[in-house]
Design a protein around this motif. Sequence first.
Motif, PDB file in Angstrom:
ATOM      1  N   ILE A  79       0.835  -1.200   0.000  1.00 51.01           N
ATOM      2  CA  ILE A  79       0.000   0.000   0.000  1.00 51.01           C
ATOM      3  C   ILE A  79       0.871   1.252   0.000  1.00 51.01           C
ATOM      4  O   ILE A  79       0.655   2.196  -0.765  1.00 51.01           O
ATOM      5  CB  ILE A  79      -0.950  -0.018   1.215  1.00 51.01           C
ATOM      6  N   ALA A  80       1.904   1.239   0.843  1.00 53.71           N
ATOM      7  CA  ALA A  80       2.749   2.430   0.971  1.00 53.71           C
ATOM      8  C   ALA A  80       3.393   2.792  -0.363  1.00 53.71           C
ATOM      9  O   ALA A  80       3.569   3.967  -0.662  1.00 53.71           O
ATOM     10  CB  ALA A  80       3.815   2.202   2.038  1.00 53.71           C
ATOM     11  N   TRP A  81       3.761   1.782  -1.137  1.00 53.58           N
ATOM     12  CA  TRP A  81       4.518   2.081  -2.348  1.00 53.58           C
ATOM     13  C   TRP A  81       3.722   1.962  -3.632  1.00 53.58           C
ATOM     14  O   TRP A  81       4.188   2.354  -4.687  1.00 53.58           O
ATOM     15  CB  TRP A  81       5.794   1.233  -2.400  1.00 53.58           C
ATOM     16  N   HIS A  82       2.496   1.427  -3.569  1.00 53.19           N
ATOM     17  CA  HIS A  82       1.724   1.281  -4.810  1.00 53.19           C
ATOM     18  C   HIS A  82       0.439   2.088  -4.824  1.00 53.19           C
ATOM     19  O   HIS A  82      -0.033   2.466  -5.880  1.00 53.19           O
ATOM     20  CB  HIS A  82       1.396  -0.195  -5.082  1.00 53.19           C
ATOM     21  N   ASP A  83      -0.127   2.348  -3.659  1.00 54.35           N
ATOM     22  CA  ASP A  83      -1.407   3.052  -3.648  1.00 54.35           C
ATOM     23  C   ASP A  83      -1.196   4.559  -3.478  1.00 54.35           C
ATOM     24  O   ASP A  83      -0.195   4.985  -2.907  1.00 54.35           O
ATOM     25  CB  ASP A  83      -2.287   2.549  -2.489  1.00 54.35           C
ATOM     26  N   PRO A  84      -2.142   5.356  -3.978  1.00 53.07           N
ATOM     27  CA  PRO A  84      -2.063   6.795  -3.719  1.00 53.07           C
ATOM     28  C   PRO A  84      -2.409   7.053  -2.251  1.00 53.07           C
ATOM     29  O   PRO A  84      -3.508   6.699  -1.806  1.00 53.07           O
ATOM     30  CB  PRO A  84      -3.140   7.378  -4.647  1.00 53.07           C
ATOM     31  N   ILE A  85      -1.482   7.605  -1.497  1.00 56.49           N
ATOM     32  CA  ILE A  85      -1.739   7.823  -0.068  1.00 56.49           C
ATOM     33  C   ILE A  85      -1.402   9.249   0.368  1.00 56.49           C
ATOM     34  O   ILE A  85      -1.453   9.564   1.546  1.00 56.49           O
ATOM     35  CB  ILE A  85      -0.935   6.838   0.806  1.00 56.49           C
TER      36      ILE A  85
END
Length: 448
Positions: A381-387
């Motif tokens: 999530i940290a590196w693939h999703d927009p956060i």
Amino acid sequence: MTAEPRLQPPEAIREICRTLERAGHEAWCVGGAVRDALLGIRTLDWDIATSAHPDAVQRLFKRTVPVGLKFGTVGVLDAAGVLHEVTTFRHDVETDGRHAVVRFGASLDEDLARRDFTINAIAVHAERLEVRDPYGGRTDLAAGIVRCVGDARERMQEDRLRALRALRFAGRFSFTIEPATWAAIRESAPHLGRLSMERVKQELEKVMEQVARPAATLERYRESGALGTLVPALAAAPRERFAALDALALPGLPGRPHRRLLRLAALFAEPGVAPARDLARTLKALKFSNVEARACEELAHAVARVSLEGEGNGTVPLSPPPSDTDLRRLVAAVGRLTVPGMARLLWARASVRAPGATSATGASREARLAGIALYRRAMRIAWHDPIAIADLALDGDDLRRAGVPAGRAIGEALERLLDAVLEDPARNTRTQLLALIASGASSSQRAD
Ligand code: ATP
Ligand code: MG
């Protein structure tokens, strides 16, 4: 006396000793390296003690560094440019619990007498491998005992740092502490505030670096009263918090944690509980650098956003595993770079409490696998999703062109869009985000 081949110092050390002896001086290997070699631990840092006065040492060698002339220490550079410490035999003639005034002209045995523990008061001759051990250091090494040289109480009154050194050596080698030495440590505890915080921090860092499983050492710090004097904020920390430090080397997790900083941060991090308001002051008092203090605070705040199980007041529970949306919100709140450290701290804490955990690192297989799965999800999530707002498929200029008034409204709209995207990353296209703005849907999202 039988020669012990494992005691053989490296050639550079032997060469320095030969040079001193050829000039008519005595030269012996002393201190930690001798102790470590006797324990069978490979060691690089051989210290030399000599009858030669510091001036004589400086004259004898081509390249020297005045490391601590007042205390008789000259750094001698070998052919490879590596520095070795050569210290003149000395007595400590005056001590006030912090500083020593020294006098040269002592014998080897007198020099060994002023050393702190029997295991640190053994000398070995670099060539003959003859051992001088007037205080029974080898017996204590074999029995696994930390014992002061001479009267423990007096020795600790001379230098209170010895109390902390004893705790560290006991932890590092899994030794017991001899009763009179332990009594002297306890007696020293109320006086430790007189030590400079730089020296205290150095000791704590050495515990973090040298002691493979520091929990027992920290409990000894607590039991002796040292923790109460030095870091009152930690005196009442739950046992699991210290136990988690032993579990931090998370087997199976990718990447190498920064052991020292992560362990220090673990001391101050409590899942589901906001860090103490004066944490910054505590870290400053402990002489943390600004960078270290900030990293430590960030980790403590991140860990506080998560509870190990069940719902907490606004915290994300780790068990049962959080939804992707909850995990994304968590990652967004703490920031990408904090995720690995946060995950390791949480996993260490969870593994201490996991059902079936037989020891700090003995979490049940299922708990370990669940922790690793969660870590991987968080990292993905940290590196693939927009956060973060910077990850959105449009920016402030796009919003202005779409008719959002300049100023605060833009920032607020971006926040609302990020919120919508955290809930469902598939929304992160220009078209969908502009549609959200147009419909005002992104603002009603917040309200429900
Ligand atoms: P380390 O592995 O941490 O370097 P060490 O025993 O080598 O352990 P040093 O601080 O390098 O510790 O000191 C070298 C030696 O000097 C010790 O082995 C001990 O003989 C002596 N020494 C160091 N600090 C003290 C002290 N506070 N009081 C008395 N002797 C000391
Ligand atoms: Mg040393």
